[in-house]
Motif scaffolding. Structure first.
Motif, PDB file in Angstrom:
ATOM      1  N   GLU A  50       0.842  -1.192   0.000  1.00  0.00           N
ATOM      2  CA  GLU A  50       0.000   0.000   0.000  1.00  0.00           C
ATOM      3  C   GLU A  50       0.874   1.237   0.000  1.00  0.00           C
ATOM      4  OE1 GLU A  50      -2.846  -0.042   3.162  1.00  0.00           O
ATOM      5  OE2 GLU A  50      -3.484  -2.083   2.713  1.00  0.00           O
ATOM      6  N   GLN A  51       0.446   2.225  -0.761  1.00  0.00           N
ATOM      7  CA  GLN A  51       1.194   3.477  -0.849  1.00  0.00           C
ATOM      8  C   GLN A  51       1.056   4.249   0.456  1.00  0.00           C
ATOM      9  OE1 GLN A  51      -0.005   5.877  -4.144  1.00  0.00           O
ATOM     10  NE2 GLN A  51       1.655   7.330  -3.873  1.00  0.00           N
ATOM     11  N   VAL A  52       2.163   4.799   0.926  1.00  0.00           N
ATOM     12  CA  VAL A  52       2.158   5.595   2.157  1.00  0.00           C
ATOM     13  C   VAL A  52       2.875   6.913   1.913  1.00  0.00           C
ATOM     14  CG1 VAL A  52       2.071   3.622   3.724  1.00  0.00           C
ATOM     15  CG2 VAL A  52       4.275   4.504   3.027  1.00  0.00           C
ATOM     16  N   ILE A  53       2.457   7.907   2.638  1.00  0.00           N
ATOM     17  CA  ILE A  53       3.133   9.202   2.589  1.00  0.00           C
ATOM     18  C   ILE A  53       4.053   9.254   3.803  1.00  0.00           C
ATOM     19  CG2 ILE A  53       2.847  11.703   2.627  1.00  0.00           C
ATOM     20  CD1 ILE A  53       1.709  10.255   0.122  1.00  0.00           C
ATOM     21  N   SER A  54       5.320   9.380   3.527  1.00  0.00           N
ATOM     22  CA  SER A  54       6.314   9.441   4.584  1.00  0.00           C
ATOM     23  C   SER A  54       6.573  10.894   4.960  1.00  0.00           C
ATOM     24  CB  SER A  54       7.613   8.797   4.098  1.00  0.00           C
ATOM     25  OG  SER A  54       8.657   9.076   4.985  1.00  0.00           O
ATOM     26  N   PRO A  55       6.719  11.161   6.248  1.00  0.00           N
ATOM     27  CA  PRO A  55       7.054  12.532   6.646  1.00  0.00           C
ATOM     28  C   PRO A  55       8.428  12.961   6.137  1.00  0.00           C
ATOM     29  CG  PRO A  55       7.180  11.052   8.530  1.00  0.00           C
ATOM     30  CD  PRO A  55       6.609  10.261   7.385  1.00  0.00           C
ATOM     31  N   PHE A  56       9.207  12.002   5.639  1.00  0.00           N
ATOM     32  CA  PHE A  56      10.543  12.299   5.139  1.00  0.00           C
ATOM     33  C   PHE A  56      10.602  12.381   3.621  1.00  0.00           C
ATOM     34  CE2 PHE A  56      10.900   9.893   9.115  1.00  0.00           C
ATOM     35  CZ  PHE A  56      11.397  10.918   9.905  1.00  0.00           C
ATOM     36  N   SER A  57       9.430  12.258   2.952  1.00  0.00           N
ATOM     37  CA  SER A  57       9.380  12.330   1.494  1.00  0.00           C
ATOM     38  C   SER A  57       9.586  13.753   1.020  1.00  0.00           C
ATOM     39  CB  SER A  57       8.030  11.827   0.982  1.00  0.00           C
ATOM     40  OG  SER A  57       7.897  10.462   1.225  1.00  0.00           O
ATOM     41  N   PHE A  58      10.173  13.875  -0.156  1.00  0.00           N
ATOM     42  CA  PHE A  58      10.436  15.183  -0.747  1.00  0.00           C
ATOM     43  C   PHE A  58       9.768  15.290  -2.102  1.00  0.00           C
ATOM     44  CE2 PHE A  58      13.998  14.382   2.105  1.00  0.00           C
ATOM     45  CZ  PHE A  58      13.893  15.491   2.922  1.00  0.00           C
ATOM     46  N   GLY A  59       8.439  15.240  -2.122  1.00  0.00           N
ATOM     47  CA  GLY A  59       7.683  15.465  -3.342  1.00  0.00           C
ATOM     48  C   GLY A  59       7.614  14.287  -4.280  1.00  0.00           C
ATOM     49  N   SER A  60       8.733  13.894  -4.889  1.00  0.00           N
ATOM     50  CA  SER A  60       8.697  12.849  -5.912  1.00  0.00           C
ATOM     51  C   SER A  60       8.827  11.447  -5.337  1.00  0.00           C
ATOM     52  CB  SER A  60       9.803  13.090  -6.937  1.00  0.00           C
ATOM     53  OG  SER A  60      11.062  12.943  -6.309  1.00  0.00           O
ATOM     54  N   GLU A  61       9.075  11.322  -4.055  1.00  0.00           N
ATOM     55  CA  GLU A  61       9.256   9.999  -3.464  1.00  0.00           C
ATOM     56  C   GLU A  61       7.915   9.357  -3.154  1.00  0.00           C
ATOM     57  OE1 GLU A  61      11.835  10.093  -0.095  1.00  0.00           O
ATOM     58  OE2 GLU A  61      13.457  10.992  -1.219  1.00  0.00           O
ATOM     59  N   THR A  62       7.744   8.136  -3.592  1.00  0.00           N
ATOM     60  CA  THR A  62       6.558   7.359  -3.276  1.00  0.00           C
ATOM     61  C   THR A  62       7.019   6.066  -2.633  1.00  0.00           C
ATOM     62  OG1 THR A  62       5.471   8.277  -5.216  1.00  0.00           O
ATOM     63  CG2 THR A  62       4.449   6.374  -4.210  1.00  0.00           C
ATOM     64  N   ASN A  63       6.539   5.810  -1.438  1.00  0.00           N
ATOM     65  CA  ASN A  63       6.938   4.634  -0.679  1.00  0.00           C
ATOM     66  C   ASN A  63       5.752   3.696  -0.525  1.00  0.00           C
ATOM     67  OD1 ASN A  63       9.637   5.653  -0.088  1.00  0.00           O
ATOM     68  ND2 ASN A  63       8.594   7.119   1.199  1.00  0.00           N
ATOM     69  N   TRP A  64       6.024   2.411  -0.468  1.00  0.00           N
ATOM     70  CA  TRP A  64       4.990   1.387  -0.365  1.00  0.00           C
ATOM     71  C   TRP A  64       5.331   0.442   0.772  1.00  0.00           C
ATOM     72  CZ3 TRP A  64       0.908   1.081  -4.022  1.00  0.00           C
ATOM     73  CH2 TRP A  64       0.965   2.060  -5.009  1.00  0.00           C
ATOM     74  N   ILE A  65       4.318   0.030   1.545  1.00  0.00           N
ATOM     75  CA  ILE A  65       4.505  -0.834   2.719  1.00  0.00           C
ATOM     76  C   ILE A  65       3.536  -1.999   2.648  1.00  0.00           C
ATOM     77  CG2 ILE A  65       4.268  -0.938   5.248  1.00  0.00           C
ATOM     78  CD1 ILE A  65       6.680   0.650   4.542  1.00  0.00           C
ATOM     79  N   LYS A  66       4.014  -3.134   3.144  1.00  0.00           N
ATOM     80  CA  LYS A  66       3.177  -4.333   3.253  1.00  0.00           C
ATOM     81  C   LYS A  66       3.424  -4.928   4.621  1.00  0.00           C
ATOM     82  CE  LYS A  66       2.710  -8.897   1.136  1.00  0.00           C
ATOM     83  NZ  LYS A  66       3.155  -9.722   0.022  1.00  0.00           N
ATOM     84  N   LYS A  67       2.376  -5.132   5.393  1.00  0.00           N
ATOM     85  CA  LYS A  67       2.494  -5.780   6.707  1.00  0.00           C
ATOM     86  C   LYS A  67       2.876  -7.234   6.507  1.00  0.00           C
ATOM     87  CE  LYS A  67       1.255  -2.280   9.236  1.00  0.00           C
ATOM     88  NZ  LYS A  67       2.262  -1.545   9.939  1.00  0.00           N
ATOM     89  N   ILE A  68       3.699  -7.751   7.403  1.00  0.00           N
ATOM     90  CA  ILE A  68       4.140  -9.152   7.321  1.00  0.00           C
ATOM     91  C   ILE A  68       3.127 -10.024   8.034  1.00  0.00           C
ATOM     92  CG2 ILE A  68       5.958 -10.766   7.943  1.00  0.00           C
ATOM     93  CD1 ILE A  68       6.845  -8.768   5.866  1.00  0.00           C
TER      94      ILE A  68
END
Length: 140
Positions: free
Chosen positions: A122-140
């Motif tokens: 799932e796509q998440v917004i990180s407080p450390f992102s700088f505009g173009s960064e898109t991060n994705w997380i999956k629970k184990i």
């Protein structure tokens, strides 16, 4: 996992079973040619190939947040199942070592976004992102 800086090309017996599986996968994709295999400052680096190369960099929970993060990933042979196999290996590693989630950092291509969605990230917004960064997380 006891994370100690090590050069696996010089000390291959230091690899855990889980790291060995990841190493072997990257070696297979690189037609048997691995140039770099190290853990340094809680990051696993694997690089192989010749003129074309593959690479993997994992962040091994260095922030203490319980996340195992794919920071860089490139295969020589795409659409051959290497990514799916890597996720299986990483999920096993994460479960064994007590990580709570698996992440993909800085997804910039449509192909990687599609791969993340297909595999339950799932796509998440990180407080450390700088505009173009898109991060994705999956629970184990």
């Amino acid at each position: 996992m006891s994370i100690v800086d090590v050069d696996y090309l010089k000390k291959p017996k230091a690899m855990s079973t889980e790291i060995k599986g990841i190493y072997d996968l990257m070696k297979e994709d690189a037609n048997g040619r691995i140039k770099k295999a190290t853990i340094f400052h809680n990051r696993l680096f694997l690089e192989g190939g010749g003129r074309e190369r593959n690479e993997l960099m994992l962040r091994l929970g260095s922030t203490g947040d319980g996340n195992l993060i794919i920071a860089r990933l490139a295969f020589i042979n795409q659409r051959q199942g290497y990514g799916t196999r890597l996720l299986e290996l990483l999920t096993n590693l994460a479960r064994k070592e007590g990580y709570i989630s698996l992440g993909i950092e800085c997804v910039h291509t449509d192909e990687m976004e599609s791969f993340a969605r297909k595999n339950g990230f799932e796509q998440v917004i990180s407080p450390f992102s700088f505009g173009s960064e898109t991060n994705w997380i999956k629970k184990i």
